[in-house]
Design an enzyme around this catalytic site. Structure first.
Site, PDB file in Angstrom:
ATOM      1  N   PRO A  59       0.985  -1.323   0.025  1.00 47.02           N
ATOM      2  CA  PRO A  59      -0.192  -0.018  -0.039  1.00 47.02           C
ATOM      3  C   PRO A  59       0.779   1.267   0.080  1.00 47.02           C
ATOM      4  O   PRO A  59       1.859   1.394   0.693  1.00 47.02           O
ATOM      5  CB  PRO A  59      -0.859  -0.401   1.220  1.00 47.02           C
ATOM      6  CG  PRO A  59      -0.076  -1.224   2.217  1.00 47.02           C
ATOM      7  CD  PRO A  59       0.542  -1.999   1.028  1.00 47.02           C
ATOM      8  N   ASN A  60       0.266   2.184  -0.704  1.00 43.02           N
ATOM      9  CA  ASN A  60       0.777   3.396  -0.967  1.00 43.02           C
ATOM     10  C   ASN A  60       2.139   3.650  -1.560  1.00 43.02           C
ATOM     11  O   ASN A  60       2.690   4.571  -1.807  1.00 43.02           O
ATOM     12  CB  ASN A  60       0.941   4.255   0.449  1.00 43.02           C
ATOM     13  CG  ASN A  60      -0.272   4.272   0.906  1.00 43.02           C
ATOM     14  OD1 ASN A  60      -1.262   4.793   0.209  1.00 43.02           O
ATOM     15  ND2 ASN A  60      -0.559   3.992   2.452  1.00 43.02           N
ATOM     16  N   ARG A  74       5.718  12.249  -2.755  1.00 43.54           N
ATOM     17  CA  ARG A  74       5.587  12.753  -1.582  1.00 43.54           C
ATOM     18  C   ARG A  74       6.783  12.236  -0.592  1.00 43.54           C
ATOM     19  O   ARG A  74       7.224  11.237  -0.592  1.00 43.54           O
ATOM     20  CB  ARG A  74       4.143  12.697  -1.003  1.00 43.54           C
ATOM     21  CG  ARG A  74       3.264  13.460  -1.761  1.00 43.54           C
ATOM     22  CD  ARG A  74       1.810  13.266  -1.097  1.00 43.54           C
ATOM     23  NE  ARG A  74       0.854  13.801  -1.810  1.00 43.54           N
ATOM     24  CZ  ARG A  74       0.130  13.229  -2.883  1.00 43.54           C
ATOM     25  NH1 ARG A  74       0.283  12.044  -3.144  1.00 43.54           N
ATOM     26  NH2 ARG A  74      -0.795  13.826  -3.572  1.00 43.54           N
ATOM     27  N   TYR A  87      11.286   8.752   1.718  1.00 47.71           N
ATOM     28  CA  TYR A  87      11.605   7.767   0.495  1.00 47.71           C
ATOM     29  C   TYR A  87      12.025   7.904  -0.570  1.00 47.71           C
ATOM     30  O   TYR A  87      12.292   6.954  -1.742  1.00 47.71           O
ATOM     31  CB  TYR A  87       9.979   7.492   0.413  1.00 47.71           C
ATOM     32  CG  TYR A  87       9.323   6.956   1.656  1.00 47.71           C
ATOM     33  CD1 TYR A  87       9.511   5.589   2.144  1.00 47.71           C
ATOM     34  CD2 TYR A  87       7.942   7.620   1.958  1.00 47.71           C
ATOM     35  CE1 TYR A  87       8.997   5.353   3.405  1.00 47.71           C
ATOM     36  CE2 TYR A  87       7.327   7.010   3.266  1.00 47.71           C
ATOM     37  CZ  TYR A  87       7.919   6.052   3.814  1.00 47.71           C
ATOM     38  OH  TYR A  87       6.919   5.744   4.765  1.00 47.71           O
ATOM     39  N   ASN A 105       7.743  -5.672  -0.320  1.00 43.13           N
ATOM     40  CA  ASN A 105       7.620  -4.293   0.587  1.00 43.13           C
ATOM     41  C   ASN A 105       6.050  -4.411   0.715  1.00 43.13           C
ATOM     42  O   ASN A 105       5.436  -3.765  -0.078  1.00 43.13           O
ATOM     43  CB  ASN A 105       8.180  -3.206  -0.060  1.00 43.13           C
ATOM     44  CG  ASN A 105       8.281  -1.975   0.814  1.00 43.13           C
ATOM     45  OD1 ASN A 105       7.601  -2.240   1.780  1.00 43.13           O
ATOM     46  ND2 ASN A 105       8.882  -1.009   0.343  1.00 43.13           N
ATOM     47  N   ALA A 165       2.814  -0.560   4.971  1.00 41.90           N
ATOM     48  CA  ALA A 165       2.182  -0.664   6.262  1.00 41.90           C
ATOM     49  C   ALA A 165       1.664  -1.765   6.971  1.00 41.90           C
ATOM     50  O   ALA A 165       1.748  -1.840   7.929  1.00 41.90           O
ATOM     51  CB  ALA A 165       1.098   0.495   6.545  1.00 41.90           C
ATOM     52  N   GLU A 196      12.233  -9.634   2.893  1.00 39.75           N
ATOM     53  CA  GLU A 196      11.341  -8.362   3.224  1.00 39.75           C
ATOM     54  C   GLU A 196      12.190  -7.198   2.858  1.00 39.75           C
ATOM     55  O   GLU A 196      13.424  -7.408   3.125  1.00 39.75           O
ATOM     56  CB  GLU A 196      10.885  -8.518   4.655  1.00 39.75           C
ATOM     57  CG  GLU A 196      10.291  -7.292   5.286  1.00 39.75           C
ATOM     58  CD  GLU A 196       9.961  -7.451   6.923  1.00 39.75           C
ATOM     59  OE1 GLU A 196      10.339  -8.489   7.478  1.00 39.75           O
ATOM     60  OE2 GLU A 196       9.614  -6.201   7.349  1.00 39.75           O
ATOM     61  N   HIS A 208      12.351  -2.867   3.056  1.00 40.03           N
ATOM     62  CA  HIS A 208      11.822  -1.504   3.117  1.00 40.03           C
ATOM     63  C   HIS A 208      12.966  -0.395   2.776  1.00 40.03           C
ATOM     64  O   HIS A 208      14.045  -0.634   3.105  1.00 40.03           O
ATOM     65  CB  HIS A 208      11.551  -1.159   4.663  1.00 40.03           C
ATOM     66  CG  HIS A 208      10.357  -2.341   5.188  1.00 40.03           C
ATOM     67  ND1 HIS A 208       9.270  -2.344   5.191  1.00 40.03           N
ATOM     68  CD2 HIS A 208      10.709  -3.392   6.011  1.00 40.03           C
ATOM     69  CE1 HIS A 208       8.577  -3.261   5.596  1.00 40.03           C
ATOM     70  NE2 HIS A 208       9.574  -4.117   6.155  1.00 40.03           N
ATOM     71  N   LEU A 209      12.420   0.587   2.171  1.00 36.46           N
ATOM     72  CA  LEU A 209      13.041   1.854   1.759  1.00 36.46           C
ATOM     73  C   LEU A 209      13.763   2.374   2.996  1.00 36.46           C
ATOM     74  O   LEU A 209      15.101   2.760   2.934  1.00 36.46           O
ATOM     75  CB  LEU A 209      12.016   2.517   0.868  1.00 36.46           C
ATOM     76  CG  LEU A 209      11.674   2.217  -0.501  1.00 36.46           C
ATOM     77  CD1 LEU A 209      10.488   3.112  -0.580  1.00 36.46           C
ATOM     78  CD2 LEU A 209      12.656   2.269  -1.553  1.00 36.46           C
ATOM     79  N   SER A 210      12.969   2.552   3.944  1.00 42.11           N
ATOM     80  CA  SER A 210      13.707   3.402   5.124  1.00 42.11           C
ATOM     81  C   SER A 210      13.920   2.342   6.037  1.00 42.11           C
ATOM     82  O   SER A 210      13.460   1.048   6.259  1.00 42.11           O
ATOM     83  CB  SER A 210      12.287   4.312   5.472  1.00 42.11           C
ATOM     84  OG  SER A 210      11.158   3.425   5.826  1.00 42.11           O
ATOM     85  N   ARG A 268      12.825   4.563  12.889  1.00 40.30           N
ATOM     86  CA  ARG A 268      11.426   5.397  12.789  1.00 40.30           C
ATOM     87  C   ARG A 268      10.281   5.007  14.071  1.00 40.30           C
ATOM     88  O   ARG A 268      10.972   4.787  15.240  1.00 40.30           O
ATOM     89  CB  ARG A 268      10.869   5.098  11.565  1.00 40.30           C
ATOM     90  CG  ARG A 268      11.364   5.604  10.209  1.00 40.30           C
ATOM     91  CD  ARG A 268      10.993   5.101   8.947  1.00 40.30           C
ATOM     92  NE  ARG A 268       9.686   6.012   8.776  1.00 40.30           N
ATOM     93  CZ  ARG A 268       8.984   6.013   7.924  1.00 40.30           C
ATOM     94  NH1 ARG A 268       9.080   5.155   7.089  1.00 40.30           N
ATOM     95  NH2 ARG A 268       7.834   6.802   7.770  1.00 40.30           N
TER      96      ARG A 268
END
Ligand code: CA2
Length: 147
Positions: free
Chosen positions: A10-11, A18, A23, A74, A77, A98, A100-102, A107
């Protein structure tokens, strides 16, 4: 030929539009093109998919069984909430990396829990779009090299 599904959740379709401070400026189309180019250079095949829907991601993991040798995921959320994705990976026994970009551990605390991690081969996070190439190389290594 070794075949890998790159599955984004998602997203991630908003990438590059944005929150570039988190990201980056790379769009999802850029990421997917990079994955295809990297796969070609390594002599494997890659298919890229994205969905904002948890059930569609579950379906994609089910469908990957017998079609792909592994999945770079990825889950966005859903990483932090989805027992359904956890069960889909466990139930199909697909090798999943798995991604993740960040750096999710640097975080908010709600991003520190992953329902994917216990059923994943391993996890790559914090390297931005480069992480997809790293994950493809990790998958090739996990599978024992390109075939
Ligand atoms: O760092 C990652 O790759 C994440 O999987 C990205 C998810 C986030 O919920 C995870 O905790 C970590 C969010 C993807 C949303 O991407 C956007 C990109 C541009 C603008 C808005 C959202």
């Amino acid at each position: 030929m070794t075949s890998v599904l790159v599955l984004n959740g998602p997203n991630l379709n908003l990438l590059g539009t944005r929150q570039p401070e988190i990201y980056g400026h790379t769009t999802l189309a850029d990421v997917e093109a990079m994955c295809v180019a990297h796969a070609e250079a390594r002599g494997i095949h890659v298919t890229c998919r994205q969905s904002n829907h948890e059930g569609a991601l579950v379906d994609a993991i089910h469908a990957a069984k017998g079609t792909f040798d592994g999945v770079v995921l990825n889950a966005g959320a859903y990483t932090h909430s989805s027992i359904a994705l956890h069960d889909a990976i466990a139930g199909t026994e697909m090798p999943v990396i798995e991604l993740h970009l960040s750096n999710i551990h640097a975080r908010e605390s709600f991003r520190h829990t992953s329902y994917i991690a216990p059923v994943a081969v391993g996890m790559i996070c914090g390297f931005g779009a480069l992480g997809y190439s790293l994950a493809l190389d990790a998958m090739i290594g996990h599978l024992g090299g390109p075939s």
